[in-house]
Design an enzyme around this catalytic site. Sequence first.
Site, PDB file in Angstrom:
ATOM      1  N   THR A 121       0.323  -6.312   2.810  1.00  0.00           N
ATOM      2  CA  THR A 121       1.701  -7.012   3.641  1.00  0.00           C
ATOM      3  C   THR A 121       1.274  -7.716   4.690  1.00  0.00           C
ATOM      4  O   THR A 121       2.138  -8.460   5.335  1.00  0.00           O
ATOM      5  CB  THR A 121       2.944  -6.095   3.563  1.00  0.00           C
ATOM      6  OG1 THR A 121       2.513  -5.210   4.549  1.00  0.00           O
ATOM      7  CG2 THR A 121       3.257  -5.541   2.615  1.00  0.00           C
ATOM      8  N   ILE A 133      -0.974 -10.557   7.341  1.00  0.00           N
ATOM      9  CA  ILE A 133      -1.407 -11.795   7.376  1.00  0.00           C
ATOM     10  C   ILE A 133      -2.487 -12.019   6.435  1.00  0.00           C
ATOM     11  O   ILE A 133      -2.613 -13.128   5.701  1.00  0.00           O
ATOM     12  CB  ILE A 133      -1.619 -12.397   8.791  1.00  0.00           C
ATOM     13  CG1 ILE A 133      -1.411 -13.500   8.732  1.00  0.00           C
ATOM     14  CG2 ILE A 133      -2.934 -11.752   9.472  1.00  0.00           C
ATOM     15  CD1 ILE A 133      -1.363 -14.166  10.403  1.00  0.00           C
ATOM     16  N   ARG A 151       2.367   0.580   4.044  1.00  0.00           N
ATOM     17  CA  ARG A 151       3.392   1.755   4.541  1.00  0.00           C
ATOM     18  C   ARG A 151       4.665   1.208   3.945  1.00  0.00           C
ATOM     19  O   ARG A 151       5.267   2.559   3.487  1.00  0.00           O
ATOM     20  CB  ARG A 151       3.224   1.886   5.878  1.00  0.00           C
ATOM     21  CG  ARG A 151       3.884   3.032   6.380  1.00  0.00           C
ATOM     22  CD  ARG A 151       3.891   3.306   8.023  1.00  0.00           C
ATOM     23  NE  ARG A 151       4.682   2.322   8.676  1.00  0.00           N
ATOM     24  CZ  ARG A 151       3.813   1.241   9.231  1.00  0.00           C
ATOM     25  NH1 ARG A 151       2.507   1.126   9.272  1.00  0.00           N
ATOM     26  NH2 ARG A 151       4.540   0.148   9.774  1.00  0.00           N
ATOM     27  N   ARG A 152       5.221   0.143   3.928  1.00  0.00           N
ATOM     28  CA  ARG A 152       6.515  -0.209   3.935  1.00  0.00           C
ATOM     29  C   ARG A 152       7.001  -0.383   2.377  1.00  0.00           C
ATOM     30  O   ARG A 152       5.926  -0.877   1.606  1.00  0.00           O
ATOM     31  CB  ARG A 152       6.896  -1.313   4.602  1.00  0.00           C
ATOM     32  CG  ARG A 152       6.448  -2.690   4.077  1.00  0.00           C
ATOM     33  CD  ARG A 152       6.639  -3.649   5.208  1.00  0.00           C
ATOM     34  NE  ARG A 152       5.788  -3.473   6.454  1.00  0.00           N
ATOM     35  CZ  ARG A 152       6.206  -3.913   7.523  1.00  0.00           C
ATOM     36  NH1 ARG A 152       7.310  -4.397   7.948  1.00  0.00           N
ATOM     37  NH2 ARG A 152       5.145  -3.635   8.609  1.00  0.00           N
ATOM     38  N   LYS A 180     -11.783  -8.976  19.198  1.00  0.00           N
ATOM     39  CA  LYS A 180     -11.566  -8.225  20.331  1.00  0.00           C
ATOM     40  C   LYS A 180     -12.752  -7.380  20.642  1.00  0.00           C
ATOM     41  O   LYS A 180     -12.911  -6.680  21.585  1.00  0.00           O
ATOM     42  CB  LYS A 180     -10.396  -7.326  20.074  1.00  0.00           C
ATOM     43  CG  LYS A 180      -8.994  -8.063  20.493  1.00  0.00           C
ATOM     44  CD  LYS A 180      -7.822  -7.195  20.320  1.00  0.00           C
ATOM     45  CE  LYS A 180      -7.649  -6.720  18.880  1.00  0.00           C
ATOM     46  NZ  LYS A 180      -6.365  -5.868  18.764  1.00  0.00           N
ATOM     47  N   TYR A 209     -12.277  -0.478  17.029  1.00  0.00           N
ATOM     48  CA  TYR A 209     -13.091  -1.204  16.044  1.00  0.00           C
ATOM     49  C   TYR A 209     -14.616  -0.288  16.202  1.00  0.00           C
ATOM     50  O   TYR A 209     -15.327  -0.406  14.949  1.00  0.00           O
ATOM     51  CB  TYR A 209     -13.455  -2.702  16.743  1.00  0.00           C
ATOM     52  CG  TYR A 209     -12.420  -3.506  16.769  1.00  0.00           C
ATOM     53  CD1 TYR A 209     -11.122  -3.493  15.953  1.00  0.00           C
ATOM     54  CD2 TYR A 209     -12.447  -4.870  17.171  1.00  0.00           C
ATOM     55  CE1 TYR A 209     -10.367  -4.229  16.009  1.00  0.00           C
ATOM     56  CE2 TYR A 209     -11.574  -5.709  17.253  1.00  0.00           C
ATOM     57  CZ  TYR A 209     -10.472  -5.488  16.482  1.00  0.00           C
ATOM     58  OH  TYR A 209      -9.425  -6.646  16.312  1.00  0.00           O
ATOM     59  N   SER A 240       3.568  -9.207   9.812  1.00  0.00           N
ATOM     60  CA  SER A 240       2.319  -8.979  10.692  1.00  0.00           C
ATOM     61  C   SER A 240       2.794  -8.682  11.810  1.00  0.00           C
ATOM     62  O   SER A 240       3.589  -9.315  12.385  1.00  0.00           O
ATOM     63  CB  SER A 240       1.603 -10.173  10.519  1.00  0.00           C
ATOM     64  OG  SER A 240       0.382 -10.076  11.374  1.00  0.00           O
ATOM     65  N   MET A 241       2.028  -7.838  12.579  1.00  0.00           N
ATOM     66  CA  MET A 241       2.190  -7.271  14.118  1.00  0.00           C
ATOM     67  C   MET A 241       1.847  -8.559  15.152  1.00  0.00           C
ATOM     68  O   MET A 241       2.252  -8.755  16.090  1.00  0.00           O
ATOM     69  CB  MET A 241       1.700  -6.148  14.530  1.00  0.00           C
ATOM     70  CG  MET A 241       2.416  -4.916  13.895  1.00  0.00           C
ATOM     71  SD  MET A 241       1.546  -3.331  14.450  1.00  0.00           S
ATOM     72  CE  MET A 241       0.176  -3.335  13.222  1.00  0.00           C
TER      73      MET A 241
END
Length: 388
Positions: A38, A40, A66-67, A146, A178, A211-212
């Site tokens: 779900t 991006i 998860r959802r 990152k 990571y 997406s967060m």
Amino acid sequence: MSWWWKRSIGAGKNLPNQNKENGVCKSYKSVALVVGVTGIVGSSLAEVLKLPDTPGGPWKVYGVARRPCPVWLAKKPVEYIQCDVSDNQETISKLSPLKDITHIFYVSWIGSEDCQTNATMFKNILNSVIPNASNLQHVCLQTGIKHYFGIFEEGSKVVPHDSPFTEDLPRLNVPNFYHDLEDILYEETGKNNLTWSVHRPALVFGFSPCSMMNIVSTLCVYATICKHENKALVYPGSKNSWNCYADAVDADLVAEHEIWAAVDPKAKNQVLNCNNGDVFKWKHIWKKLAEEFGIEMVGYVEGKEQVSLAELMKDKDQVWDEIVKKNNLVPTKLKEIAAFWFADIAFCSENLISSMNKSKELGFLGFRNSMKSFVSCIDKMRDYRFIP
């Protein structure tokens, strides 16, 4: 095979029902497990894997999140599995029966950036699938750039690498989940004779209201609220970010990059950056965003006190509810569809450019026009009725 990677923006938008002929299901050559479907990039993988010309195909796709399965994903040809992969027993129960998996695409993470929790999630997936899927060949792990400047929680305590970032730069001497994920990947694939790939995408332009860290969705919501309140689209970022070059990557291109590494022998067992292959400036994106929503634009203003986007939007929950109701949009809450904190980080960052030379040298020639990618994502948000 490199011709396939030169496809146009939005190629996965209208999927044919390519896996059935006269009501009889075709056999599959490859079977993908997309963890974080779900998200991006996960949602793009769900589309691109099912295209009729995707290498390694035809593909069967299991999608894990998860959802409950969202309405917009339910229309895609994916076998959806709702599973909290941080729960070992639930993960074993739901994933160990999937004995036909040939490729794992791990594009999931938990928002706290906690090393132990993220490591546990990845371990649970591998421990559930590897002993049971005898035809498993490849594990694709998605992290991000990152790796080169540290996780958000470390902030200004980290001295980043100089850009452009290349894959051979050493790890920074700071905690970063990571690193934990990579170590697990290397250990588990090594002892089980599997191939692997690590992908480090730039800022992702894509579609997913779940997406967060969806910058396009966040900016669409901000622009929609500005238009609703008859206010100008004010740039909340720094002078340097307004004027400097940045790079991004289309979510479909990340999906193509990961599939390429999963099926092309030249890309196996490699760490690979991924971006669109061009650069942009936020000042140009901001102008286009204002044009798309038909509102006045106010860019960076010298000497004006900077107010974060999170601060500007902190009391707009009810406003967003009104917009959703007025325009008969898919019901969403502001905190679900927009991550203003993430936009603030992007608008205070500079010189976070990564190199695509390694992927090009190995044969990946895919690219996107970043401005067109940005607009395409706005169009998709409208098509799915998440913005008016």
